[in-house]
Write a protein that holds these residues in place. Structure first.
Motif, PDB file in Angstrom:
ATOM      1  N   ASP A   1       0.683  -1.166   0.761  1.00 14.19           N
ATOM      2  CA  ASP A   1      -0.373   0.043  -0.112  1.00 14.19           C
ATOM      3  C   ASP A   1       0.499   1.129  -0.187  1.00 14.19           C
ATOM      4  O   ASP A   1       0.624   2.080  -0.545  1.00 14.19           O
ATOM      5  CB  ASP A   1      -0.934   0.094   1.240  1.00 14.19           C
ATOM      6  N   GLY A   2       2.186   1.187   0.988  1.00 16.17           N
ATOM      7  CA  GLY A   2       2.639   2.628   1.166  1.00 16.17           C
ATOM      8  C   GLY A   2       4.046   2.708  -0.319  1.00 16.17           C
ATOM      9  O   GLY A   2       4.410   3.348  -0.272  1.00 16.17           O
ATOM     10  N   GLY A   3       4.524   1.139  -0.865  1.00 19.64           N
ATOM     11  CA  GLY A   3       5.177   1.459  -1.797  1.00 19.64           C
ATOM     12  C   GLY A   3       6.934   1.525  -1.121  1.00 19.64           C
ATOM     13  O   GLY A   3       7.151   1.190  -1.646  1.00 19.64           O
ATOM     14  N   ARG A   4       6.848   1.044   0.008  1.00 17.08           N
ATOM     15  CA  ARG A   4       7.839   0.899   0.994  1.00 17.08           C
ATOM     16  C   ARG A   4       8.411  -0.414   0.704  1.00 17.08           C
ATOM     17  O   ARG A   4       7.410  -2.014   0.797  1.00 17.08           O
ATOM     18  CB  ARG A   4       7.781   1.326   2.469  1.00 17.08           C
ATOM     19  N   TYR A   5       9.333  -0.983   0.092  1.00 16.26           N
ATOM     20  CA  TYR A   5      10.121  -2.160  -0.095  1.00 16.26           C
ATOM     21  C   TYR A   5      10.646  -2.682   1.032  1.00 16.26           C
ATOM     22  O   TYR A   5      10.525  -3.866   1.383  1.00 16.26           O
ATOM     23  CB  TYR A   5      11.308  -2.398  -1.655  1.00 16.26           C
ATOM     24  N   PHE A   6      11.602  -1.678   1.758  1.00 12.90           N
ATOM     25  CA  PHE A   6      11.996  -2.519   3.347  1.00 12.90           C
ATOM     26  C   PHE A   6      12.173  -0.601   4.527  1.00 12.90           C
ATOM     27  O   PHE A   6      12.010   0.469   3.767  1.00 12.90           O
ATOM     28  CB  PHE A   6      13.965  -2.644   2.928  1.00 12.90           C
ATOM     29  N   ASP A   7      12.507  -1.135   5.157  1.00 12.54           N
ATOM     30  CA  ASP A   7      12.662  -0.108   6.386  1.00 12.54           C
ATOM     31  C   ASP A   7      14.204   0.495   6.493  1.00 12.54           C
ATOM     32  O   ASP A   7      14.852  -0.356   6.896  1.00 12.54           O
ATOM     33  CB  ASP A   7      12.061  -0.429   7.430  1.00 12.54           C
ATOM     34  N   PRO A   8      14.200   1.803   5.851  1.00 16.45           N
ATOM     35  CA  PRO A   8      15.602   2.421   5.921  1.00 16.45           C
ATOM     36  C   PRO A   8      16.663   2.151   6.874  1.00 16.45           C
ATOM     37  O   PRO A   8      17.707   2.176   7.270  1.00 16.45           O
ATOM     38  CB  PRO A   8      15.702   3.740   4.956  1.00 16.45           C
ATOM     39  N   ALA A   9      15.450   2.531   7.797  1.00 20.88           N
ATOM     40  CA  ALA A   9      16.261   2.420   9.077  1.00 20.88           C
ATOM     41  C   ALA A   9      17.232   0.845   9.270  1.00 20.88           C
ATOM     42  O   ALA A   9      18.481   0.714  10.287  1.00 20.88           O
ATOM     43  CB  ALA A   9      15.736   2.657  10.349  1.00 20.88           C
ATOM     44  N   LYS A  10      16.928   0.187   8.461  1.00 15.16           N
ATOM     45  CA  LYS A  10      17.175  -1.837   8.554  1.00 15.16           C
ATOM     46  C   LYS A  10      18.245  -1.372   8.095  1.00 15.16           C
ATOM     47  O   LYS A  10      18.439  -3.432   7.695  1.00 15.16           O
ATOM     48  CB  LYS A  10      16.073  -2.273   9.359  1.00 15.16           C
ATOM     49  N   MET A  11      18.841  -1.031   7.383  1.00 17.50           N
ATOM     50  CA  MET A  11      19.372  -1.454   6.370  1.00 17.50           C
ATOM     51  C   MET A  11      21.091  -0.492   7.199  1.00 17.50           C
ATOM     52  O   MET A  11      21.010   0.416   7.440  1.00 17.50           O
ATOM     53  CB  MET A  11      19.351  -0.657   4.837  1.00 17.50           C
ATOM     54  N   HIS A  12      21.954  -1.227   7.104  1.00 18.92           N
ATOM     55  CA  HIS A  12      23.199  -1.294   7.437  1.00 18.92           C
ATOM     56  C   HIS A  12      23.708  -1.766   6.049  1.00 18.92           C
ATOM     57  O   HIS A  12      24.502  -2.788   5.580  1.00 18.92           O
ATOM     58  CB  HIS A  12      23.442  -2.576   8.381  1.00 18.92           C
ATOM     59  N   VAL A  13      24.874   0.313   5.971  1.00 17.34           N
ATOM     60  CA  VAL A  13      26.268  -0.495   4.695  1.00 17.34           C
ATOM     61  C   VAL A  13      27.396  -0.743   5.945  1.00 17.34           C
ATOM     62  O   VAL A  13      28.030   0.329   6.431  1.00 17.34           O
ATOM     63  CB  VAL A  13      26.235   1.318   3.550  1.00 17.34           C
ATOM     64  N   LEU A  14      27.595  -1.607   5.428  1.00 19.27           N
ATOM     65  CA  LEU A  14      28.930  -2.128   6.102  1.00 19.27           C
ATOM     66  C   LEU A  14      30.567  -1.649   5.952  1.00 19.27           C
ATOM     67  O   LEU A  14      31.099  -0.322   6.569  1.00 19.27           O
ATOM     68  CB  LEU A  14      30.031  -3.490   4.877  1.00 19.27           C
TER      69      LEU A  14
ATOM     70  N   PRO B   1      -2.159  -6.321  -5.787  1.00 19.13           N
ATOM     71  CA  PRO B   1      -2.074  -7.405  -4.895  1.00 19.13           C
ATOM     72  C   PRO B   1      -2.117  -9.332  -5.081  1.00 19.13           C
ATOM     73  O   PRO B   1      -1.715  -9.344  -3.986  1.00 19.13           O
ATOM     74  CB  PRO B   1      -4.357  -7.272  -5.368  1.00 19.13           C
ATOM     75  N   GLU B   2      -2.250  -8.581  -6.716  1.00 15.93           N
ATOM     76  CA  GLU B   2      -2.362 -10.116  -6.978  1.00 15.93           C
ATOM     77  C   GLU B   2      -0.433 -10.897  -6.661  1.00 15.93           C
ATOM     78  O   GLU B   2      -0.037 -12.417  -7.068  1.00 15.93           O
ATOM     79  CB  GLU B   2      -2.436 -10.913  -8.557  1.00 15.93           C
ATOM     80  N   ALA B   3       0.338  -9.711  -6.838  1.00 19.99           N
ATOM     81  CA  ALA B   3       1.693 -10.040  -7.100  1.00 19.99           C
ATOM     82  C   ALA B   3       2.620 -10.434  -5.611  1.00 19.99           C
ATOM     83  O   ALA B   3       2.451 -10.117  -4.736  1.00 19.99           O
ATOM     84  CB  ALA B   3       3.034  -8.772  -7.318  1.00 19.99           C
ATOM     85  N   ASN B   4       3.706 -11.739  -5.952  1.00 18.53           N
ATOM     86  CA  ASN B   4       3.928 -11.933  -4.654  1.00 18.53           C
ATOM     87  C   ASN B   4       5.579 -10.820  -4.526  1.00 18.53           C
ATOM     88  O   ASN B   4       6.337 -11.233  -5.036  1.00 18.53           O
ATOM     89  CB  ASN B   4       5.089 -13.796  -4.529  1.00 18.53           C
ATOM     90  N   ALA B   5       5.376 -10.073  -3.046  1.00 20.62           N
ATOM     91  CA  ALA B   5       5.835  -9.426  -3.208  1.00 20.62           C
ATOM     92  C   ALA B   5       7.197  -9.999  -3.078  1.00 20.62           C
ATOM     93  O   ALA B   5       8.490  -9.287  -3.007  1.00 20.62           O
ATOM     94  CB  ALA B   5       5.717  -8.466  -2.599  1.00 20.62           C
ATOM     95  N   ALA B   6       7.508 -10.877  -2.064  1.00 21.51           N
ATOM     96  CA  ALA B   6       8.989 -11.808  -1.953  1.00 21.51           C
ATOM     97  C   ALA B   6       9.419 -12.904  -2.726  1.00 21.51           C
ATOM     98  O   ALA B   6      10.246 -13.678  -2.321  1.00 21.51           O
ATOM     99  CB  ALA B   6       8.747 -12.248  -0.684  1.00 21.51           C
ATOM    100  N   ALA B   7       9.291 -12.524  -3.994  1.00 20.42           N
ATOM    101  CA  ALA B   7       9.435 -13.350  -5.116  1.00 20.42           C
ATOM    102  C   ALA B   7      10.959 -13.443  -4.916  1.00 20.42           C
ATOM    103  O   ALA B   7      11.438 -14.607  -5.424  1.00 20.42           O
ATOM    104  CB  ALA B   7       8.997 -12.750  -6.370  1.00 20.42           C
ATOM    105  N   GLY B   8      11.771 -12.647  -5.162  1.00 25.47           N
ATOM    106  CA  GLY B   8      13.051 -12.451  -4.769  1.00 25.47           C
ATOM    107  C   GLY B   8      13.868 -13.541  -4.224  1.00 25.47           C
ATOM    108  O   GLY B   8      14.862 -13.821  -4.329  1.00 25.47           O
ATOM    109  N   MET B   9      12.747 -14.274  -2.640  1.00 22.44           N
ATOM    110  CA  MET B   9      14.028 -14.710  -2.124  1.00 22.44           C
ATOM    111  C   MET B   9      12.272 -15.504  -1.699  1.00 22.44           C
ATOM    112  O   MET B   9      12.527 -16.378  -0.997  1.00 22.44           O
ATOM    113  CB  MET B   9      14.002 -14.343  -0.578  1.00 22.44           C
ATOM    114  N   ASP B  10      12.197 -16.058  -2.392  1.00 24.23           N
ATOM    115  CA  ASP B  10      11.103 -17.769  -2.122  1.00 24.23           C
ATOM    116  C   ASP B  10      11.711 -18.644  -2.529  1.00 24.23           C
ATOM    117  O   ASP B  10      11.300 -18.598  -4.039  1.00 24.23           O
ATOM    118  CB  ASP B  10       9.692 -16.459  -2.647  1.00 24.23           C
ATOM    119  N   ILE B  11      12.308 -19.683  -2.418  1.00 23.36           N
ATOM    120  CA  ILE B  11      12.213 -20.643  -3.361  1.00 23.36           C
ATOM    121  C   ILE B  11      11.709 -21.591  -3.537  1.00 23.36           C
ATOM    122  O   ILE B  11      11.336 -22.120  -5.110  1.00 23.36           O
ATOM    123  CB  ILE B  11      13.513 -21.556  -2.468  1.00 23.36           C
ATOM    124  N   ALA B  12      10.428 -21.666  -2.860  1.00 23.96           N
ATOM    125  CA  ALA B  12       9.122 -22.592  -3.466  1.00 23.96           C
ATOM    126  C   ALA B  12       8.413 -22.291  -5.279  1.00 23.96           C
ATOM    127  O   ALA B  12       8.184 -22.409  -6.392  1.00 23.96           O
ATOM    128  CB  ALA B  12       8.341 -22.892  -2.694  1.00 23.96           C
TER     129      ALA B  12
END
Lengths: 453, 453
Positions: A184-197, B27-38
């Protein structure tokens, strides 16, 4: 000494067509085992049925043998095998609980590739992967990677220390719950939880982040087999599993104390890693049957293979009678003295012929060989385990597949009968099944005290 | 022009959770497809049921996006995916005929590793593997491999040329029948059939031999997508499969002639390689349904993602009204002029808002988008194929899994009805199924004339 009330851990240390250099020549052996994918899938399923903890794939990135010329080389087995990382993807698909540990060299790889491939396999397998960290010992490997000679020992370990740190740092690129995938919001990951080494070290500069999620196990299991001082330090600081070659319980006990004695200075509990020596079992229903089996495979060691093995220590002995004694006028060789004197003493004291001597030094490559009945083999394993000199064993199959199936069919049930080995997997991931903790993400660790204050 | 009486070839070009940057939000997409081995196993099986030639795994060794900051980045999909070489082991196990092509960079790898891993996978899969040779384009990748900046284009291609030669040389380490495994005589291989490469070049010194047998396909299929002059030369000299991004048949035809026109100078028949442009289909049972689907996914492109894409060409436009026109006072940017002028012209001529402009430039990343019914999509594919401007197509699934299954369920049967696509696999290996010859070992080639004189 460790708590010995528990059960021992069992891994399988497998290579090409078996550990014994002549195993492939047995009539019942699959000589092409190194390249037989159907067989490896079958062995993995059989290992899982036997509740084995993991399959450990030894590896080198060259044809590594003692042979000095192509003719001698052509009598060596164990030339060809699948590349472990590609093999594990295939084997994890036919199993649900068995763990898999693949060897990869820190000397001839880049940390980003290693972090990513092992993380990927950990996801593919549902958290059943481990990395055996090696620094590579053979000149042949250097020559395959644009180097003129092998990197010296200290430099290899310096690179290995930093390499492992970078890999672990990359595995922490994302917190466990970083990928929110909020449609819904279009956010794929939480940027606070990404850690660039953003690592900048002596050997590597690696920015990150890794382009996949944190491994299911946090970190795949890290295995290590170095017995040198730097090897033990690396193991004590980073390893979950320590593989070693010990021929007697005294040596195993000394090593156990030596390596686990280093844990405290790295803030680690002794129970946070497992020490597992290798053993090569040759199993018979009776002692006579076992001994006959062993004799039969020993006699199949081709003289060219045996002489090539001795040549590493003694130089070329091919002009002497195989059934005569070791000559008195052995040529001087650089850098093998410490290894050579005990062998010469053994040959003289036991009146061994050259043939008998190479039979003694080949076989299990410095590991313990156990030739006997299921009971006698279980007796030895039990005595080592109860003496607290190990946490389990890596079983080196002498040839495939019977050398492995004999252990599953005969020895495993005996260990289970004694309550020394489990009859079902306890968990899903390799860490769970080994009783090893799942490393928390550093950010979660850092946050924890605040939460509990 | 090529023989157009045959059937077209179909590959799948798949990445993370789909090609369209907002596909994962449906809505019908598997958003985690990149990491869904099944899911990947299921998609591979479905591809095989549809008689698809191969699954092609695009890849990069970094998080590669247009986003300039972590906030914008967090709105991007396609961040995470399995590492292709580890994934292929797993996917080959659930299929029997489908081919698999994995991307690996010549800029950030060593030829011995690449030769060995692809050879291993070719054995594991029974000859169904291909290598997509890339030189890597992103600065982010350089920073993950201890480099300060990206290697320049010419140097990358110089290294790539030598890299491919070394890999092919290593694949020829052993003749096809080198491993005799003679149990009675004790000889494991015929030493006359081992070939030590001993390569000493500008970029690499690699001794060899490879520690596994020659791949079942001789060489795994080699794919290439470079459209620059050096890219086309590399493809003409070494590639079996040439992947390209073309939006119209004229451009595709020019490219087809340009690259195949180079074959003669390398002694290759034009039929010895296949040119397959990428297309991203959005399929509906009616044109209205297809267009509604496409509009829906286009509207899900988050402004932060759209603006990040435009920023590569135009700089930061975030202070302007998304639904207003492209501003007149665009900041000057280095090195993007040729790409920028046509876009500005397109925006002005069509009176596009900033939002409409980013919708036009995102999507299929320069490839052809086909939004329509099975018939209309098949019409376009047929017309390109019959015009001789391609030998087949790489289908880029806009999202997973429906974006792929729609193609299998609706378009493939239509192509089959027209006789343009097969209804069963012809062979076992990927080369057999693509109608490509199996490269003979150089020693066998050298011997052949003598035998036929």
């Amino acid at each position: 000494m460790k708590d010995t009330t528990g059960q021992l851990k069992l891994g399988l240390s497998l290579v090409s067509n078996g550990t014994h250099p002549a195993g492939w020549r047995l009539p019942e052996a699959n000589a092409a085992a190194g390249m037989d994918i159907a067989l490896w899938k079958e062995m993995a399923k059989a290992a899982e049925a036997a509740c084995i903890h993991f399959m450990f794939l030894a590896d080198g990135i060259a044809v590594r043998t003692a042979a000095k010329d192509n003719d001698a080389l052509s009598y060596s087995g164990r030339i060809d095998q699948f590349e472990p990382l590609t093999l594990l993807g295939a084997l994890s698909g036919v199993t649900d609980r068995l763990g898999f540990i693949a060897t990869a060299s820190t000397t001839y790889n880049e940390p980003f590739h290693i972090a990513r491939k092992f993380a990927s396999l950990d996801h593919i397998s549902g958290g059943r992967i481990g990395w055996n960290v090696v620094t590579s010992w053979s000149e042949a490997e250097a020559l395959n990677f644009s180097r003129d000679k092998h990197m010296e020992h200290g430099a290899r370990y310096g690179r290995a220390e930093e390499f492992v740190d970078v890999v672990r740092g990359l595995w922490d690129s994302w917190e466990d719950d970083a990928f929110i995938r909020d449609k819904d919001g279009g956010r794929y990951f939480d940027p606070a939880k990404m850690h660039v080494l953003d690592h900048k070290g002596e050997h590597f500069k690696v920015k990150g982040p890794l382009n996949l999620a944190r491994p299911p196990q946090g970190y795949p299991v890290i295995a290590q087999a170095g017995s040198s001082e730097p090897g033990q330090e690396l193991a004590a600081r980073t390893a979950d599993l320590i593989y070693t070659a010990k021929r007697d319980p005294e040596g195993a006990g000394q090593f156990y104390e030596s390596v686990k004695g280093r844990f405290a200075k790295y803030g680690r509990a002794r129970s946070s890693a497992l020490v597992m020596p290798g053993i090569m079992p040759v199993v018979g229903k009776t002692m006579e049957e076992a001994e006959a089996k062993y004799r039969r495979v020993q006699e199949l060691i081709h003289p060219k293979v045996g002489l090539a093995m001795l040549a590493r220590t003694f130089g070329d002995l091919s002009q002497y009678d195989l059934d005569g004694p070791l000559p008195d006028d052995l040529p001087e060789l650089d850098g093998v003295k410490s290894h050579r004197e005990p062998l010469i003493r053994m040959a003289r004291e036991n009146n061994l012929s050259i043939r008998e001597l190479y039979m003694r030094v080949t076989g299990a490559a410095g590991h313990m060989q156990l030739c006997g009945t299921p009971e006698s083999i279980a007796d030895t394993m039990e005595s080592w385990f109860r003496a607290g000199v190990c946490d389990g064993f890596n079983i080196m199959a002498p040839w495939f597949p019977d050398g492995l199936y004999d252990f599953f069919d005969l020895v495993v049930p005996e260990l289970q009968r004694r309550g020394l080995f489990r009859t079902a997997y306890e968990g899903k991931t390799l860490r769970e099944n080994l009783g090893l903790p799942r490393p928390a993400h550093p950010a979660a660790k850092a946050a924890a005290p605040v939460e509990t204050v």
